[in-house]
Structure formats: C-alpha cells, structure tokens
Enzyme design. Structure first.
Site, PDB file in Angstrom:
ATOM      1  CB  SER A  77      -4.725   1.694  -1.935  1.00 41.84           C
ATOM      2  OG  SER A  77      -4.940   1.751  -0.288  1.00 41.84           O
ATOM      3  CG  ASP A 128      -6.525  -5.554   0.456  1.00 35.45           C
ATOM      4  OD1 ASP A 128      -6.592  -5.235   1.820  1.00 35.45           O
ATOM      5  OD2 ASP A 128      -6.558  -4.945  -0.241  1.00 35.45           O
ATOM      6  CG  HIS A 181      -3.737  -3.065   0.569  1.00 35.60           C
ATOM      7  ND1 HIS A 181      -4.837  -2.723  -0.004  1.00 35.60           N
ATOM      8  CD2 HIS A 181      -3.025  -1.937   0.580  1.00 35.60           C
ATOM      9  CE1 HIS A 181      -5.057  -1.542  -0.372  1.00 35.60           C
ATOM     10  NE2 HIS A 181      -3.865  -0.703   0.081  1.00 35.60           N
TER      11      HIS A 181
END
Lengths: 356, 356
Positions: free
Chosen positions: B140, B294, B323
C-alpha cells in the site's frame, strides 16, 4: 412543507400525481393522502396487455428514464403503454419535505420496497384497470422494486428485467449505503432532519456526492478519463462541477428515506426469510442484468440470485462507468445493449397465466 | 505533545528511534529533531549486502509486518538484516501529536513520499553504513515508498516488490482518500487539528473506519462471510467491534498527514512529470504485486506501470479480502503467495551495480 424548486415540473416533468388516499406501511406507520408521481408514454391498448412498468432509482425520478424510451427502441411508446412511477420519498411522490405536518421532515415514516410496489399496484389497477404487466424493468433501486413486483405479483408480471440491482440487498451494499447516510446526518445543519432548507445541509450533501464519485464510477473510468462522457474536461469538473451540485439540489431527508429503504430491500421478507423460495415462486420470464464493473451490485452478487429463478437468464451489461453506467453517459454503446436484451425479452412468448 | 497510549512500545514495539536532526521537506517546511522509529530483525553481515528494507502502510506500524517475517520464510532473519521503518506521521516516527510546539498538531508540515525515502536513506546510511538493498518491499503506502526508492536510488536498490500500491497515485484513489480525510475533518471535535484528545474526534474516526469497511474489503468477502478470518462471528462485530475501535485509537492528525501524502504519491515528480522516464530509470529487478480484488489499487492500475519497468514481472496476489488482504487474515493462503514470489525474487541474481 418546505420549498425545493429542484422537484418541479420544469425539471422533472411532465408528471402526473395519483392520490392513493391513506396508505398503511409495512413498518407500521401510514402516509395520509399518499401521492405517487408518474409519467406515461404511449397508449394503453384495449386489451390492456401492452403495459411496461418502470420504477425509479435512488435520487432519480421518472425523468431519468426518458433516454431509455423512444421510437424504434425496446421501450417503444408506439407499441407499449409505459408508466414510470416515482418511488415514495424521491421528492416528487410523497416525501418528507412535501408532506402534511403530521409526517413532515423528521416525522416521515419508514418506507419499504414492498410499500412502493403495493402503492404502484394500487395506482395501476385503480386508475387504469391494468391486470397484467408485459414487462417490469428498472435500474438499481428500480431493480429492487422489479424483483419485488415479480415475487409479490407472480401472475401479473409476465417479464421482468432488474438492471444493476439485487433481490436481497447484501451486507457490503448496506455498509456502503450507510456511509452515504452518515455523510448527510453528520452535518450539524441536518439537525435531526429538521432543517429549513436543503442548503443548510450543503456540506453533508457534498460529502455524500464525493462518496458516490468513488463507488458510483470505477478506477478504470477515471484512468481512461471518461468524464468526457459527461460533457466535462476534468475529474474536478465531474465531481465539483456536476456530482456535488447535483446532489446538493436534492432534499436530504428524501435521500435518507430512499437509502433506508435501499438498505433493506429483500424479497425473502415475503417467504419468512427463504430467498430460494421467494425467487422460486417467480413466474415471469426474467433477464437479470448486472453491470460488469458495478462496485456495489456486482455480477457476483446478482448471478447467484439469477440461478434461483427458473425461467431466467443472466445478461451482463458492459460499461466502463460502473453503477453510473445507468446514467447512459456512454450513449449508444450502453443503450444498444439494454435495447438488445429488452427486445429479446419482449419477443419471448409468455404463457397467458391466470390473472388476479 | 498530547498523550495517546496507542503508539506505545507495548502495542507496537520493540522499536528504536533514530534522530535525523533537522529535516527539510519537499514542500518547503522542516521537522526539527526529526525522528524515525524502526524495528530490525536479523543481523547485518560484514559485506552489508543482506539488507531488506520495509516501509509501512497507511495507519500501520513496523509491528504489522511481523507476520511477514520469520524462519524459513522469504523474509528470514537468519539470512537477512530486515529493517522496517515507520513512515513520518504514522504516530511512532515524527508526527503531529508527538512533535515540538513549533510543528505540533495543526502546525505539522506537509510531508511527501519522497521525504520518507530520503529520511530512510539517511537512517540506513548514517546509522548502519548500508550502501545497497537486496530488497525493498512494502504494501500500500509501503508500495508507494518502494517505487520511490527504486526510482530515486536506482543503483542502491537491487530488487523491489511493491504490493498493492502504485508508482503514481490515480485520480480514483485520490478521491477515495479524500472521503477518508473528510470523514475526520467534518467532525467538529477535530477543531482544525487542535483537539486535546483523539477521543474528541471519535465520530469522525468512526465514519472514517466505516468507509474503510466498504472499500478495504470486497462484496465477495462479505458474501462469503469471511469476517471469520478476523476472529469475529458477524459483519457487525467486524465493523463495530474491530474496525471502528481500531481507527478510533489512532491520532486523527497522523491519519490526515499520511492520507495527504498517499494522495500525492508520484515518482514522476523526479522526472518532471514523465512517468515512463521515471519507471524506465529503475535498475532493480522488480515484481509488481497487486491484489486481484483490490478496489482502489486494482491490477488494472498496476499493470500499465509494471509494463514501463524493463526488468519486471507482474505477480498478482489472490485474495478474497481486497486491499485488506494485506492484513494477512487469510493466513497461509495469503502468506504462501507472498513468500513464494519474494523467494523467487530474492533468488534472482542481480548485477553488482556501481554503488553510490
């Protein structure tokens, strides 16, 4: 009643009003002098068997479906009597801001998808004497109402096409809708529902619009700069110039009434929670039409429901715009798919069932 | 400095603090006595060529990566000196709530991904004399920093693996992050950043968590009731019992500092806006590892970037959790994929480049 010029004949007409009288609601409340706003296209034939009913989506009105209707289209007023009925709470039909004192604003009762469908049934039977529907079709919350019609009145509904919506709302979708509601109710200007103008809730409505920008479209839509489909040149213009003012014109309590209803759409309420039984009871020929890129009514949530409907097909719509594909921004690329599937569906012969 | 027991050694340790001195920022501000919190695993070898650097994700700390590290794993402390560095503003490193008066709370300056990477570079060169990195890997915002490392220090980074993140943040992702920020700043308790306790911003932090529930997971995750992966029995427990209190413990300004940085992650700032040139300058062997489900760093946004990196492969991670797959709730099913790819990557021979 508070003023809101957004919900005018000029913006959303022509529409007519049908007075249902006092209307009892599933949650226990009632709407005195309940009104449904509706628009019609084409003529009801003598046999009264050429009727297409279209229920509205969240925040939408009968006006939105005009791009779905036209000569040579599947929804052709030359062949069909098309009646588009505004859901309760959408700002045109009975809604918090336009109702009598006893149910005004924060006093407006909770409304269910089932209430809408019963109210629509009363309208079309009382006013027009309609006993069968050649097709019920609608997008998003319109799809929720389409499912409710097919389950609640199985002998009446001959064909049904829910676009981008489910028969039983999912947990993920419930959570998404809650973020939309909280964006509004967290604005101090909302004041528990008792503002004096929607402009007092401008900040909350802006945040509500901004969440829609994220979930209504898709990553791919932005990557390919498809905002041009909406006639703007930048993402900022799309969000700040279109989506935010679009929702800021609306009545906050109307949006909340619809959102609460949306969260709880569930045809299995008619079968004691048994979804298989509810969908198994459908007699209509049905096309289930999710949008492939939809982030909250994805095909993966729609297909398992379709498989529970005996006389049905899955017809996936391709769009880069996600759920907002419904707006038809892609023009012919989108509408040709909708028209193609609906023409196929309308061409299917259906058994002349016993009418109610 | 205001108290927040969440950011303690007990919760996030063991970690150490490195004092960078006064640190100038790309946006023009500076952090006097800038501190980086970091954790290490394993030993630095004599050649100092066994280093793996891991930057942290939004809201996360060095603690979160412990499940990625272990004997027999790709990130094995028996073979590597693994240094996990907390990004500026994450609550452990220099952050609005723990800084000196001049940059405290609302006075905390804007920080960029590039600032983090320069600060991390200072730490590992000054403190450890490290001149090359066998691998930079992170998820991320950790992926954003990984890309920045590979572009900014091409001779130093031998291998890189950005998981679930991009080199240049997308418009869609920017809009999503903005909804997270607005959820916090719309809370009157936030008070322009000058609250006296994070508990005064509990409502905003709750709404922030609720948006995460929608975008962090996926529709399929909820359909399959995968909240059991997080040790709870209902979706309500997951959201109200885990996610909301999880974010409510954090410092609102810390989250806002990181979110602002996240929105603007872009390696092409190093090449006057030319992303192709920036990614083309990477010398590292690189695995680009998006998570298939995601909703805001989708493979479709990661793959075009991967194609611009000469010595790279796309290695998609399968997860039902979107995610939040990064949290590793799926256990072995998730970590075996990460380990497999990282073992492959670490086994790749890399040219001994000219060191800086």
């Amino acid at each position: 009643m508070i003023g809101n010029q957004f919900y005018s004949q000029e913006n959303h007409g022509p529409y007519e009003i049908y007075e249902l009288g006092d209307f009892e609601l599933e949650e226990g409340g009632r709407i005195p002098d309940c009104k449904l706003a509706y628009a019609t296209h084409g003529e009801l034939n003598e046999e009264k068997n050429n009727v297409i009913l279209i229920p509205t989506w969240f925040s939408g009105t009968s006006k939105d479906y005009e791009t779905y209707i036209g000569e040579g289209r599947a929804l052709d007023p030359a062949n069909y009597f098309i009646i588009v009925i505004n859901q309760i709470g959408n700002g045109l039909s009975s809604s918090p801001h336009n109702s009598a004192d006893s149910i005004r604003m924060s006093d407006f009762p909770k409304v269910r998808i089932g209430d809408d469908v019963r109210a629509q049934h009363q309208l079309i039977t009382e006013k027009f004497g309609i006993k069968e529907l050649a097709l019920v079709v609608g997008g998003s919350m319109g799809a929720q109402q389409t499912y409710e019609w097919a389950v609640r009145f199985p002998d009446m509904v001959k064909r049904a096409a829910p676009i981008a919506g489910t028969a039983k709302n999912t947990i993920h979708d419930f959570l998404f809708t809650q973020t939309l509601m909280d964006a509004i109710t967290s604005d101090p200007g909302w004041n528990g529902g008792n503002y004096t103008s929607n402009t007092e809730v401008a900040d909350g409505l802006k945040r509500h619009a901004d969440i829609w920008a994220v979930m209504g479209f898709t990553p791919e839509f932005f990557k390919q700069e498809k905002w041009v489909l909406f006639g703007v040149e930048t993402a900022e213009e799309l969000v700040q110039g279109f989506l935010e003012p679009f929702f800021q014109m609306m009545d906050p309590n109307a949006l909340l009434t619809m959102a609460w209803k949306w969260q709880r759409g569930d045809v299995s309420r008619l079968t004691e929670g048994n979804l298989e039984k509810a969908l198994g009871s459908i007699k209509a020929k049905m096309y289930v039409m999710p949008i492939d890129t939809d982030m909250f009514f994805p095909p993966s949530d729609c297909e398992p429901e379709q498989k529970l409907i005996s006389n049905s097909e899955l017809r996936v719509i391709n769009s880069i715009a996600g759920h907002f594909g419904l707006f038809g921004g892609e023009g012919e690329a989108y509408h040709s798919q909708i028209d193609g599937h609906l023409k196929d569906l309308l061409a299917v012969s259906v058994e002349e069932g016993v009418l109610e």
